[in-house]
Design an enzyme around this catalytic site. Structure first.
Site, PDB file in Angstrom:
ATOM      1  N   CYS A  34      43.280  45.017  49.220  1.00 34.15           N
ATOM      2  CA  CYS A  34      44.614  44.513  48.885  1.00 34.15           C
ATOM      3  C   CYS A  34      45.706  45.554  49.098  1.00 34.15           C
ATOM      4  CB  CYS A  34      44.634  44.003  47.444  1.00 34.15           C
ATOM      5  SG  CYS A  34      43.812  42.404  47.268  1.00 34.15           S
ATOM      6  N   ASP A  88      46.177  37.238  38.314  1.00 36.67           N
ATOM      7  CA  ASP A  88      45.210  38.302  38.523  1.00 36.67           C
ATOM      8  C   ASP A  88      45.922  39.508  39.124  1.00 36.67           C
ATOM      9  OD1 ASP A  88      45.579  37.139  41.017  1.00 36.67           O
ATOM     10  OD2 ASP A  88      43.481  37.264  41.611  1.00 36.67           O
TER      11      ASP A  88
END
Length: 353
Positions: free
Chosen positions: A19, A229
């Site tokens: 990410c 999240d």
């Protein structure tokens, strides 16, 4: 942790990993400016408006479709582990909306002239293993010949319309509970430079391949008002999205935030990702740090989390039930890390203490 000696390390083929590959938040906001002006059908319960984890489209009185996608370049060199991490991360967005996954489509971009078919197959096998654990099939997908190795999923799920949990519905007085410890980005930076030992790698794989299955059970609790999240924009960025959406300040008690073992020392030694600095450049003006806040603490606050934990905003009287759900699903590190409070200035902020 090994790859065939005739092939390059997977992480050497990518300019960023996991990410940490996300476009910086400030740049992304400029790119998406004006997108929300598109006409939206009333059945679209969640769209672009709050930078939420997934789109949600109501099908009928009992069902809404959760749709999301996530893909990135390798964060580790082992192809099977790379596939597992990418698939776990993609399914997390369904869980973060309170939904249960029903199927996935694979997104595959691989440098065919550089990687063997066996290595590529191991990436896909890793993703398939996670989907089996989630109880869903990979029902199709798309592949291309790419300069960098890329893998991820389109993930679809179902949720009751009344149990959709957005990132924007936190309320003043809510407590914040984080499901996983921080530090994945720091560990990935250390791994890429050969400074992460075997025990550290095992901890990194354990947390990044742990499905965020508490999501639907948390959404079933009336006192849980918001869910998200923590991924590429780090704890600071995703907490800020919660603050902006709710129109409240979010206060993080840094001493209460769980960290993966050893990451504080790794961050202090300079093992941080470029994405951490880009994150701070994108939203640092909205964050208030206490005097003397250590540089390594700021690096962890902005550390991009690949397949990070759920962040739940809940009424204080629901806290015991929230922690019980996390513990029942094996998230023993879940902890209260802060609270939501009425904003003190014109714009919502993230406050650290």
């Amino acid at each position: 942790m090994t790859t065939p000696t005739t092939e390059p390390r997977l992480t050497s083929l990518s300019h960023g990993g996991g990410c940490g590959c996300k476009i910086a938040p400030g740049v992304l906001s400029q790119i998406l400016r004006g997108s929300s002006a598109m006409p939206m059908p009333p059945e679209l319960l969640v769209g672009l408006e709050t930078s939420d984890d997934a789109a949600v489209y109501q099908l009928n009185d009992e069902q809404a479709l959760v749709a999301t996608t996530d893909f990135f370049m390798p964060i580790v060199d082992d192809p099977f582990d790379f596939g597992r991490i990418a698939a776990t991360n993609a399914l997390s967005d369904v869980y973060a909306m309170g939904g249960k996954p029903i199927l996935a489509l694979a997104l595959v971009g691989m440098p065919i002239a550089v990687l063997s078919t066996d290595t590529i197959a191991r990436v896909l096998d890793g993703g398939a293993s996670v989907c089996r654990a989630a109880g869903i099939p990979i029902a199709g997908g798309h592949s291309i010949d790419s300069v960098e190795a890329i893998y991820g999923l389109v993930a679809l799920g179902l949720v009751h319309p009344q149990r959709v949990r957005r990132n924007a519905d936190a309320r003043a007085g809510d407590l914040l509970v984080l499901g996983k410890p921080l530090g994945v980005g720091v560990m990935s930076a250390a791994l890429k430079k050969g400074a992460l030992d075997g025990a550290g790698y095992a901890r990194m794989i354990e947390t990044t391949t742990k499905l965020n299955t508490p999501g639907p059970d948390l959404a079933a609790l009336d006192g849980v008002h918001a869910l998200t999240d923590v991924t590429g924009f780090a704890l600071a960025g995703h907490a800020l999205e919660m603050a902006r959406g709710s129109g409240c300040d979010v206060l993080i008690d840094w001493a209460a935030v769980p960290l993966l073992p050893g990451v504080r020392e790794l961050a202090a030694a300079g093992f941080v990702t470029g994405a951490s600095g880009r994150n701070w450049a994108g939203y640092g003006a909205e964050v208030r740090l206490p005097e003397g806040f250590a540089p390594e603490a700021r690096a962890l606050l902005t550390d991009p989390q690949t397949s990070g934990g759920l962040l739940a905003a809940c009424a204080p009287e629901t806290l015991d039930a929230v922690l019980a759900v996390f513990h029942e699903h094996g998230f023993d590190a879940a902890a209260v890390v802060g609270r939501v409070q009425a904003k003190a200035e014109a714009a919502p902020r993230l406050l650290l203490r």
